[in-house]
Design a protein around this motif. Structure first.
Motif, PDB file in Angstrom:
ATOM      1  N   ALA A 117     -29.115 -10.480  10.879  1.00  0.00           N
ATOM      2  CA  ALA A 117     -29.218  -9.491   9.800  1.00  0.00           C
ATOM      3  C   ALA A 117     -29.010  -8.078  10.350  1.00  0.00           C
ATOM      4  O   ALA A 117     -29.759  -7.158  10.043  1.00  0.00           O
ATOM      5  N   LEU A 120     -28.752  -5.083   7.923  1.00  0.00           N
ATOM      6  CA  LEU A 120     -30.046  -4.773   7.307  1.00  0.00           C
ATOM      7  C   LEU A 120     -30.927  -4.006   8.292  1.00  0.00           C
ATOM      8  O   LEU A 120     -31.622  -3.062   7.925  1.00  0.00           O
ATOM      9  N   TYR A 121     -30.871  -4.429   9.561  1.00  0.00           N
ATOM     10  CA  TYR A 121     -31.663  -3.770  10.600  1.00  0.00           C
ATOM     11  C   TYR A 121     -31.250  -2.307  10.727  1.00  0.00           C
ATOM     12  O   TYR A 121     -32.098  -1.412  10.818  1.00  0.00           O
ATOM     13  N   LEU A 123     -29.873  -0.440   8.410  1.00  0.00           N
ATOM     14  CA  LEU A 123     -30.347   0.288   7.224  1.00  0.00           C
ATOM     15  C   LEU A 123     -31.830   0.611   7.374  1.00  0.00           C
ATOM     16  O   LEU A 123     -32.268   1.720   7.042  1.00  0.00           O
ATOM     17  N   ALA A 124     -32.617  -0.358   7.870  1.00  0.00           N
ATOM     18  CA  ALA A 124     -34.055  -0.130   8.026  1.00  0.00           C
ATOM     19  C   ALA A 124     -34.305   0.993   9.023  1.00  0.00           C
ATOM     20  O   ALA A 124     -35.119   1.883   8.777  1.00  0.00           O
ATOM     21  N   LEU A 177     -24.025 -10.568   7.272  1.00  0.00           N
ATOM     22  CA  LEU A 177     -24.739  -9.332   7.582  1.00  0.00           C
ATOM     23  C   LEU A 177     -24.601  -8.993   9.058  1.00  0.00           C
ATOM     24  O   LEU A 177     -25.106  -7.977   9.513  1.00  0.00           O
TER      25      LEU A 177
END
Lengths: 338, 212
Positions: A117, A120-121, A123-124, A177
């Motif tokens: 992911a 996503l990482y 974005l976090a 992702l």
């Protein structure tokens, strides 16, 4: 040689090997940050028909001189400031900017953590970066710093949404992702890269990236003509330099992400040249030049215009294009969007 | 103990400490920041359970968005700490029984056999190619489609309601309509008056001068 060291260190070896790999990313990154500051001053200098820094080592040692100067300066902590949080602010600003690099692939195999992911990482991590700004602004106990922090926080939170939606389009097309897989999904030359089928998302992403990093023309968080320097007005010496480094590290990061997601990463634009990390660096440098060009060219946006652009223009554009991509994938033209 | 155990105990200790500090720290901003730390370490523990999608989503949603807005509000409110502490101990007669009752309930629930360690199977380690993210996606959109869609509708209603409740347009605010601004033509703002460049000065007549 490495095998001997490995047996010598035993169970500690994986930790040390990871630390070595981290240093292999961070050290070139810090150098790139240092020379990006020089590039910025040179490029803007030439655009304004002056020479820019040309004294310390013909200009090439200027970043070193700046670093030494800032290291020597005293770090002043305002007496009414919240001491612990005041010192935590710069750390929280720069830590996510570096942490995000853990999943960035430089080549097919050259990546620190090839996690599933990855997007996503990233974005976090970039969304955590706003804490440095907020905490610095609040802990300074100064109205200019606080105003800058509020502006910056609202702006970063708003543009993150448009940025996230732009990336949704990418992961729909790539079906993954994982950043490495996203790059590989674009193989096949210049016209196969995602900038073409996802052109509106590419534009929205890049402009949002400029806003996310608080760069001109969206630099109201600093706004030196209105709130003197925004959230870092009370910082001096190395504490200020850390904010500065974080801004430039973030610039390189978002440029790198734009290259990985829309411009084919390390892939070569033409079939007769081999894929290489040099392509990646070249593309990142080209995008960074745009950042500097924007700063030399555009006047600062008004604050309400920034908010309007983010919420009422970019978010609808990305939503419509996501819907369009989703619909096209059900038609015979789906191959254009994969 | 293997390496993961050490990581777990370190994260759990930080999580408990942060949770404790959320309710004990005097400054609301500190409390909110300790809550951020608690979310972060909780995400770390989820990572140990190989739930990487949920762990990253926790950081993204709670740390990256919810807590930022929390901090925003707390910082804007100029909270007077002395006023808050005033009469704190007056609530003791009510608070103490409620607190004790809650503690007893929690002990009863957690010590029951349904929550004992042998009731819950240890997670089976997944093969290397296993994609947690893809698995969650396919579960959400097949087996749990209806609950998922219902939850999103509820959230949408909440968003619309929150905006509808707070949206008040002030009459005296200098609101700008960009569409109107774009439509403006030169003729709307500028009036060209044709007049001679030079003009004869008319002499002030005697009676008018006398009036002064």
């Amino acid at each position: 040689m490495i095998a001997e060291v490995q047996t010598l260190l035993g169970p500690v070896w994986p930790v040390i090997w990871t630390l070595i790999k981290i240093m292999a990313i961070v050290v070139p990154l810090m150098l790139a940050v240092a020379y990006l500051t020089l590039a910025e001053r040179k490029v803007i200098g030439f655009m304004q028909v002056r020479l820019g820094p040309n004294r310390v080592g013909y200009g090439w040692l200027q970043p070193v001189a700046d670093g030494i100067k800032l290291l020597m300066k005293e770090i002043i902590i305002p007496s009414a400031a919240n001491r612990a949080l005041f010192l935590l602010g710069p750390v929280l600003a720069i830590a996510p900017a570096f942490a995000a690099w853990a999943v960035v692939p430089f080549d097919l195999t050259l990546v620190l953590a090839d996690i599933d992911a990855g997007l996503l990482y990233i974005l976090a991590m970039t969304s955590v970066g706003v804490y440095g700004v907020i905490i610095a602004g609040w802990a300074s106990n100064s109205k200019y710093a606080f105003l800058g922090a509020l502006r910056s926080a609202a702006q970063i939170v708003s543009y993150e949404i448009a940025m996230g939606f732009a990336l949704v389009g990418v992961l729909m097309s790539a079906n993954s992702l994982n950043l490495g897989k996203i790059v590989l999904a674009q193989s096949g030359g210049f016209w196969q890269w995602y900038w073409l089928p996802l052109f509106p998302l590419f534009v929205v992403y890049f402009i949002s990236a400029v806003a996310e990093t608080n760069r001109a023309p969206f630099d109201v968080a600093e706004g030196e003509s209105e709130i003197v320097a925004g959230f870092h007005v009370e910082y001096s010496g190395m504490a200020f330099a850390v904010f500065f480094l974080a801004e430039y590290a973030n610039m390189i990061l978002v440029a790198m992400l734009a290259v990985l997601m829309f411009l084919g990463g390390w892939l070569s634009p033409v079939p007769f040249l081999p894929d290489s990390i040099l392509w990646l660096l070249l593309k990142v440098a080209a995008l960074l030049f745009f950042f500097l060009w924007f700063r030399a060219t555009f006047p600062r946006y008004r604050y309400d215009q920034i908010m309007r652009l983010g919420w009422k223009v970019f978010i609808p554009v990305t939503l419509v294009w996501i819907l369009f991509v989703g619909a096209m994938m059900q038609t015979p033209w789906a191959y254009l969007f994969h | 103990m293997i390496f993961q155990d050490y990581v777990f105990y370190a994260l759990a200790a930080i999580l408990l400490f942060a949770g404790l500090r959320v309710i004990t720290s005097r400054n609301p901003v500190h409390a909110a920041l300790f809550l951020v730390l608690a979310f972060f370490t909780a995400a770390g523990i989820w990572l140990l359970l190989e739930a990487e999608f949920l762990a990253i989503a926790l950081v993204l949603v709670y740390v990256g968005a919810v807590m930022v807005l929390f901090l925003f509000v707390i910082m804007m409110l100029d909270i007077n700490l002395d006023r808050l502490r005033e009469g704190f101990w007056n609530a003791l007669p009510v608070a103490l029984p409620v607190g004790i009752l809650m503690a007893i309930e929690m002990v009863m629930v957690l010590s029951s056999k349904h929550f004992s360690a042998d009731m819950i199977n240890a997670p089976v380690p997944k093969p290397a190619g296993y994609s947690n993210t893809a698995e969650i996606g396919s579960q959400l959109y097949t087996d749990y489609l209806l609950p998922f869609e219902l939850a999103s509708v509820v959230l949408l209603v909440a968003i619309v309601a929150a905006i509808a409740l707070t949206l008040r347009e002030r009459k005296d605010s200098k609101f700008i309509d960009p569409a109107e601004q774009v439509k403006v033509k030169r003729a709307d703002r500028v009036r060209i008056v044709s007049m001679p460049a030079e003009k004869e000065i008319i002499a002030v007549t005697e009676p008018e001068a006398e009036k002064k």
